[in-house]
Design a protein around this motif. Sequence first.
Motif, mmCIF file in Angstrom:
data_model
loop_
_atom_site.group_PDB
_atom_site.id
_atom_site.type_symbol
_atom_site.label_atom_id
_atom_site.label_comp_id
_atom_site.label_asym_id
_atom_site.label_seq_id
_atom_site.Cartn_x
_atom_site.Cartn_y
_atom_site.Cartn_z
ATOM 1 N N LYS A 88 0.872 -1.178 0.000
ATOM 2 C CA LYS A 88 0.000 0.000 0.000
ATOM 3 C C LYS A 88 0.908 1.227 0.000
ATOM 4 N N TRP A 89 0.870 1.991 -1.084
ATOM 5 C CA TRP A 89 1.691 3.191 -1.239
ATOM 6 C C TRP A 89 0.821 4.400 -0.892
ATOM 7 N N GLU A 90 1.265 5.184 0.075
ATOM 8 C CA GLU A 90 0.532 6.387 0.464
ATOM 9 C C GLU A 90 1.505 7.549 0.617
ATOM 10 N N SER A 91 0.994 8.749 0.362
ATOM 11 C CA SER A 91 1.854 9.928 0.543
ATOM 12 C C SER A 91 1.161 10.926 1.452
ATOM 13 N N ARG A 92 1.983 11.763 2.057
ATOM 14 C CA ARG A 92 1.484 12.838 2.912
ATOM 15 C C ARG A 92 2.519 13.948 2.904
ATOM 16 N N GLU A 93 2.086 15.136 3.309
ATOM 17 C CA GLU A 93 2.983 16.292 3.333
ATOM 18 C C GLU A 93 3.048 16.887 4.732
ATOM 19 N N SER A 94 4.206 17.446 5.018
ATOM 20 C CA SER A 94 4.389 18.217 6.238
ATOM 21 C C SER A 94 5.223 19.431 5.833
ATOM 22 N N GLY A 95 4.543 20.518 5.589
ATOM 23 C CA GLY A 95 5.234 21.702 5.062
ATOM 24 C C GLY A 95 5.678 21.445 3.638
ATOM 25 N N ASP A 96 6.971 21.678 3.369
ATOM 26 C CA ASP A 96 7.476 21.415 2.018
ATOM 27 C C ASP A 96 8.151 20.044 1.921
ATOM 28 N N ILE A 97 7.964 19.215 2.941
ATOM 29 C CA ILE A 97 8.532 17.866 2.939
ATOM 30 C C ILE A 97 7.414 16.852 2.732
ATOM 31 N N GLY A 98 7.663 15.907 1.851
ATOM 32 C CA GLY A 98 6.697 14.848 1.607
ATOM 33 C C GLY A 98 7.205 13.536 2.162
ATOM 34 N N TYR A 99 6.282 12.673 2.489
ATOM 35 C CA TYR A 99 6.627 11.345 2.976
ATOM 36 C C TYR A 99 5.839 10.322 2.179
ATOM 37 N N VAL A 100 6.496 9.222 1.859
ATOM 38 C CA VAL A 100 5.822 8.106 1.209
ATOM 39 C C VAL A 100 5.926 6.931 2.157
ATOM 40 N N ASP A 101 4.777 6.376 2.484
ATOM 41 C CA ASP A 101 4.718 5.219 3.368
ATOM 42 C C ASP A 101 4.292 4.018 2.543
ATOM 43 N N VAL A 102 5.084 2.946 2.621
ATOM 44 C CA VAL A 102 4.771 1.704 1.921
ATOM 45 C C VAL A 102 4.593 0.647 3.000
ATOM 46 N N SER A 103 3.442 -0.010 2.994
ATOM 47 C CA SER A 103 3.181 -1.001 4.033
ATOM 48 C C SER A 103 2.595 -2.269 3.437
ATOM 49 N N GLY A 104 2.744 -3.350 4.184
ATOM 50 C CA GLY A 104 2.227 -4.644 3.762
ATOM 51 C C GLY A 104 2.879 -5.745 4.577
ATOM 52 N N THR A 105 2.849 -6.958 4.029
ATOM 53 C CA THR A 105 3.451 -8.117 4.676
ATOM 54 C C THR A 105 4.652 -8.562 3.850
#
Length: 172
Positions: A88-105
Amino acid sequence: MFCSKRVENLEKANAEFTKNTQIKKKKFNKVKFVLYSIIAIVVMFTIAANWEGSTNYVATVEKHKPLESQGISLTYANVLNKYIESPKWESRESGDIGYVDVSGTIKGSNKKIGVKIKVSPMSNDSKRVSIKPESITLNGNSPSTQAAAEQILLYMFLAYQRGEADLAYYFD
């Protein structure tokens, strides 16, 4: 006389045919207009729904080749999609920094994994970004340090390069 009546009937039939054809054409043009309008609206909504702003962090991280300078031209998408079941690929922002979270088994294991990758603007070039692993969480335990995350991802990239089917050996 018979001939003129026949001509008259043909003219009436032709006029009626022309009138029916014009009516059908108008109806067909209305149907075409409605269909084209529906298609245009669907396309606009699809674009709006998939718009993530000026930076698509997931696509940026997926295409990134973090070990290319060391002769390994694999992307994050190659490796993580291979070794994480249904990632599961998800993104989020905090100011001008982005984060990509990849989760699963993890494939070959029943352990859950969460990979957090940081995407931040380069200080000397606003058109480029720095993409670095931030942390990795295994089975909900405390997130790793950045150095440990880099080390785990290195193992994953090397395992892919060797053609290993899963990572159970490394995580059991």
